[in-house]
Design a protein around this motif. Structure first.
Motif, PDB file in Angstrom:
ATOM      1  N   THR A  59      24.450  19.085  36.795  1.00 55.59           N
ATOM      2  CA  THR A  59      23.298  19.312  35.929  1.00 55.59           C
ATOM      3  C   THR A  59      22.880  20.771  35.958  1.00 55.59           C
ATOM      4  OG1 THR A  59      22.553  17.056  36.339  1.00 55.59           O
ATOM      5  CG2 THR A  59      20.934  18.587  35.446  1.00 55.59           C
ATOM      6  N   ALA A  60      22.809  21.356  37.148  1.00 58.00           N
ATOM      7  CA  ALA A  60      22.417  22.764  37.265  1.00 58.00           C
ATOM      8  C   ALA A  60      23.430  23.680  36.601  1.00 58.00           C
ATOM      9  CB  ALA A  60      22.259  23.130  38.746  1.00 58.00           C
ATOM     10  N   THR A  61      24.704  23.370  36.747  1.00 60.16           N
ATOM     11  CA  THR A  61      25.752  24.173  36.125  1.00 60.16           C
ATOM     12  C   THR A  61      25.645  24.114  34.599  1.00 60.16           C
ATOM     13  OG1 THR A  61      27.204  23.721  37.994  1.00 60.16           O
ATOM     14  CG2 THR A  61      28.250  24.527  35.999  1.00 60.16           C
ATOM     15  N   ALA A  62      25.330  22.944  34.062  1.00 54.62           N
ATOM     16  CA  ALA A  62      25.205  22.792  32.613  1.00 54.62           C
ATOM     17  C   ALA A  62      23.974  23.521  32.074  1.00 54.62           C
ATOM     18  CB  ALA A  62      25.139  21.319  32.245  1.00 54.62           C
ATOM     19  N   LYS A  63      22.881  23.549  32.840  1.00 60.97           N
ATOM     20  CA  LYS A  63      21.643  24.161  32.370  1.00 60.97           C
ATOM     21  C   LYS A  63      21.592  25.665  32.608  1.00 60.97           C
ATOM     22  CE  LYS A  63      18.593  20.188  32.810  1.00 60.97           C
ATOM     23  NZ  LYS A  63      17.368  19.676  33.424  1.00 60.97           N
ATOM     24  N   ALA A  64      22.394  26.202  33.484  1.00 57.99           N
ATOM     25  CA  ALA A  64      22.306  27.609  33.866  1.00 57.99           C
ATOM     26  C   ALA A  64      22.422  28.581  32.695  1.00 57.99           C
ATOM     27  CB  ALA A  64      23.337  27.926  34.942  1.00 57.99           C
ATOM     28  N   PRO A  65      23.396  28.446  31.787  1.00 58.72           N
ATOM     29  CA  PRO A  65      23.485  29.405  30.676  1.00 58.72           C
ATOM     30  C   PRO A  65      22.242  29.409  29.789  1.00 58.72           C
ATOM     31  CG  PRO A  65      25.529  28.173  30.870  1.00 58.72           C
ATOM     32  CD  PRO A  65      24.536  27.528  31.792  1.00 58.72           C
ATOM     33  N   ASP A  66      21.709  28.219  29.488  1.00 55.62           N
ATOM     34  CA  ASP A  66      20.511  28.142  28.654  1.00 55.62           C
ATOM     35  C   ASP A  66      19.311  28.763  29.352  1.00 55.62           C
ATOM     36  OD1 ASP A  66      21.954  26.831  26.695  1.00 55.62           O
ATOM     37  OD2 ASP A  66      21.419  24.834  27.441  1.00 55.62           O
ATOM     38  N   LEU A  67      19.160  28.514  30.641  1.00 57.84           N
ATOM     39  CA  LEU A  67      18.044  29.082  31.373  1.00 57.84           C
ATOM     40  C   LEU A  67      18.166  30.599  31.473  1.00 57.84           C
ATOM     41  CD1 LEU A  67      17.630  26.462  34.246  1.00 57.84           C
ATOM     42  CD2 LEU A  67      16.159  26.811  32.260  1.00 57.84           C
ATOM     43  N   ALA A  68      19.380  31.107  31.578  1.00 56.70           N
ATOM     44  CA  ALA A  68      19.578  32.555  31.635  1.00 56.70           C
ATOM     45  C   ALA A  68      19.169  33.196  30.318  1.00 56.70           C
ATOM     46  CB  ALA A  68      21.033  32.875  31.960  1.00 56.70           C
ATOM     47  N   LYS A  69      19.515  32.569  29.200  1.00 54.51           N
ATOM     48  CA  LYS A  69      19.126  33.100  27.885  1.00 54.51           C
ATOM     49  C   LYS A  69      17.610  33.084  27.736  1.00 54.51           C
ATOM     50  CE  LYS A  69      23.334  31.772  25.489  1.00 54.51           C
ATOM     51  NZ  LYS A  69      23.935  30.858  24.522  1.00 54.51           N
ATOM     52  N   THR A  70      16.988  31.986  28.127  1.00 54.87           N
ATOM     53  CA  THR A  70      15.537  31.875  28.032  1.00 54.87           C
ATOM     54  C   THR A  70      14.863  32.935  28.898  1.00 54.87           C
ATOM     55  OG1 THR A  70      15.759  29.501  27.667  1.00 54.87           O
ATOM     56  CG2 THR A  70      13.593  30.304  28.334  1.00 54.87           C
ATOM     57  N   ALA A  71      15.360  33.110  30.104  1.00 51.10           N
ATOM     58  CA  ALA A  71      14.762  34.085  31.016  1.00 51.10           C
ATOM     59  C   ALA A  71      14.915  35.498  30.476  1.00 51.10           C
ATOM     60  CB  ALA A  71      15.408  33.971  32.389  1.00 51.10           C
ATOM     61  N   SER A  72      16.074  35.822  29.934  1.00 49.16           N
ATOM     62  CA  SER A  72      16.282  37.177  29.427  1.00 49.16           C
ATOM     63  C   SER A  72      15.407  37.455  28.209  1.00 49.16           C
ATOM     64  CB  SER A  72      17.755  37.410  29.094  1.00 49.16           C
ATOM     65  OG  SER A  72      18.150  36.598  28.019  1.00 49.16           O
ATOM     66  N   SER A  73      15.076  36.444  27.435  1.00 48.53           N
ATOM     67  CA  SER A  73      14.197  36.670  26.287  1.00 48.53           C
ATOM     68  C   SER A  73      12.742  36.817  26.723  1.00 48.53           C
ATOM     69  CB  SER A  73      14.330  35.535  25.278  1.00 48.53           C
ATOM     70  OG  SER A  73      13.799  34.336  25.801  1.00 48.53           O
ATOM     71  N   ARG A  74      12.379  36.300  27.891  1.00 41.96           N
ATOM     72  CA  ARG A  74      11.003  36.380  28.379  1.00 41.96           C
ATOM     73  C   ARG A  74      10.711  37.673  29.143  1.00 41.96           C
ATOM     74  NH1 ARG A  74       9.796  30.345  30.748  1.00 41.96           N
ATOM     75  NH2 ARG A  74       9.959  29.252  28.776  1.00 41.96           N
ATOM     76  N   VAL A  75      11.724  38.345  29.611  1.00 47.71           N
ATOM     77  CA  VAL A  75      11.518  39.529  30.444  1.00 47.71           C
ATOM     78  C   VAL A  75      10.682  40.595  29.748  1.00 47.71           C
ATOM     79  CG1 VAL A  75      12.697  41.468  31.566  1.00 47.71           C
ATOM     80  CG2 VAL A  75      13.480  39.143  31.953  1.00 47.71           C
ATOM     81  N   PRO A  76      10.956  40.981  28.497  1.00 50.11           N
ATOM     82  CA  PRO A  76      10.118  42.015  27.872  1.00 50.11           C
ATOM     83  C   PRO A  76       8.649  41.615  27.777  1.00 50.11           C
ATOM     84  CG  PRO A  76      12.136  41.710  26.622  1.00 50.11           C
ATOM     85  CD  PRO A  76      12.094  40.629  27.650  1.00 50.11           C
ATOM     86  N   ARG A  77       8.375  40.347  27.449  1.00 53.91           N
ATOM     87  CA  ARG A  77       6.979  39.901  27.363  1.00 53.91           C
ATOM     88  C   ARG A  77       6.314  39.930  28.728  1.00 53.91           C
ATOM     89  NH1 ARG A  77       7.293  34.313  24.699  1.00 53.91           N
ATOM     90  NH2 ARG A  77       9.429  34.430  25.408  1.00 53.91           N
ATOM     91  N   ILE A  78       7.026  39.535  29.751  1.00 50.15           N
ATOM     92  CA  ILE A  78       6.470  39.551  31.106  1.00 50.15           C
ATOM     93  C   ILE A  78       6.190  40.979  31.544  1.00 50.15           C
ATOM     94  CG2 ILE A  78       6.994  39.048  33.523  1.00 50.15           C
ATOM     95  CD1 ILE A  78       8.580  36.590  32.465  1.00 50.15           C
ATOM     96  N   MET A  79       7.101  41.881  31.222  1.00 52.48           N
ATOM     97  CA  MET A  79       6.914  43.288  31.589  1.00 52.48           C
ATOM     98  C   MET A  79       5.687  43.870  30.895  1.00 52.48           C
ATOM     99  SD  MET A  79       9.067  44.205  33.842  1.00 52.48           S
ATOM    100  CE  MET A  79       8.897  45.963  33.723  1.00 52.48           C
ATOM    101  N   ASN A  80       5.527  43.584  29.606  1.00 53.73           N
ATOM    102  CA  ASN A  80       4.357  44.091  28.884  1.00 53.73           C
ATOM    103  C   ASN A  80       3.070  43.526  29.462  1.00 53.73           C
ATOM    104  OD1 ASN A  80       5.783  45.731  27.137  1.00 53.73           O
ATOM    105  ND2 ASN A  80       6.044  44.120  25.615  1.00 53.73           N
ATOM    106  N   SER A  81       3.079  42.254  29.773  1.00 49.98           N
ATOM    107  CA  SER A  81       1.899  41.626  30.364  1.00 49.98           C
ATOM    108  C   SER A  81       1.569  42.258  31.711  1.00 49.98           C
ATOM    109  CB  SER A  81       2.144  40.127  30.532  1.00 49.98           C
ATOM    110  OG  SER A  81       1.079  39.534  31.221  1.00 49.98           O
ATOM    111  N   ALA A  82       2.587  42.469  32.535  1.00 52.47           N
ATOM    112  CA  ALA A  82       2.359  43.087  33.853  1.00 52.47           C
ATOM    113  C   ALA A  82       1.846  44.510  33.694  1.00 52.47           C
ATOM    114  CB  ALA A  82       3.657  43.077  34.659  1.00 52.47           C
ATOM    115  N   ARG A  83       2.387  45.243  32.734  1.00 49.62           N
ATOM    116  CA  ARG A  83       1.946  46.619  32.487  1.00 49.62           C
ATOM    117  C   ARG A  83       0.481  46.632  32.065  1.00 49.62           C
ATOM    118  NH1 ARG A  83       5.781  48.294  28.867  1.00 49.62           N
ATOM    119  NH2 ARG A  83       7.118  48.803  30.611  1.00 49.62           N
ATOM    120  N   GLN A  84       0.089  45.698  31.203  1.00 46.95           N
ATOM    121  CA  GLN A  84      -1.297  45.639  30.751  1.00 46.95           C
ATOM    122  C   GLN A  84      -2.232  45.262  31.892  1.00 46.95           C
ATOM    123  OE1 GLN A  84      -1.133  42.884  27.526  1.00 46.95           O
ATOM    124  NE2 GLN A  84      -0.381  44.381  26.044  1.00 46.95           N
ATOM    125  N   GLN A  85      -1.816  44.328  32.738  1.00 43.29           N
ATOM    126  CA  GLN A  85      -2.651  43.935  33.873  1.00 43.29           C
ATOM    127  C   GLN A  85      -2.804  45.077  34.859  1.00 43.29           C
ATOM    128  OE1 GLN A  85      -1.008  40.389  35.567  1.00 43.29           O
ATOM    129  NE2 GLN A  85      -1.672  39.088  33.886  1.00 43.29           N
TER     130      GLN A  85
END
Length: 132
Positions: A59-85
């Motif tokens: 299950t983890a092996t099957a979900k890993a690629p999708d989770l990696a894509k999701t995480a990489s798309s969230r990084v810029p938003r997280i960085m901007n939020s952290a910068r603002q805080q």
């Protein structure tokens, strides 16, 4: 339950390693260990744990690629939020002396850089640092 099993296993290993009772006691302990390992309930629990671990791995092996894509798309938003805080917690709201965030142009188009334009290094609280 896991901690109890670890304690019992540690106690048995410690007793075997530290025992001075001789070969008879060692053989007795090994026989008891084999009997426990061969017990049907222990065998069933071992098979169930192995099957569950295999399922979770697949299950983890099957979900890993999708989770990696999701995480990489969230990084810029997280960085901007952290910068603002971080900027909101800084004195003057993370703004330089001119009232604009460091490195951004103000109303006059003037850019306030965190480093001096003449290459002399950063200044902190109006004082230049370094070996000037």
């Amino acid at each position: 339950m896991r901690y109890k099993a670890m304690f019992v296993a540690g106690f048995a290993v410690g007793f075997i390693v530290g025992a001075r009772a001789g070969r008879e006691r060692y053989d007795q302990l090994m026989k008891a260990g084999r009997q426990i390992a061969e017990h049907p309930a222990v065998q069933k629990a071992t098979q169930a744990a192995t099957a569950k671990a295999t399922y979770l791995t697949k299950t983890a092996t099957a979900k890993a690629p999708d989770l990696a894509k999701t995480a990489s798309s969230r990084v810029p938003r997280i960085m901007n939020s952290a910068r603002q805080q971080a900027a909101s917690r800084m004195p003057f709201g993370g703004k330089s002396a001119g009232g604009t965030p460091a490195g951004e142009a103000g109303d006059s188009g003037e850019v306030h850089l965190p480093y001096q334009a003449d290459g002399s290094g950063p200044s902190y609280n109006g004082m230049r640092s370094g070996t000037d």
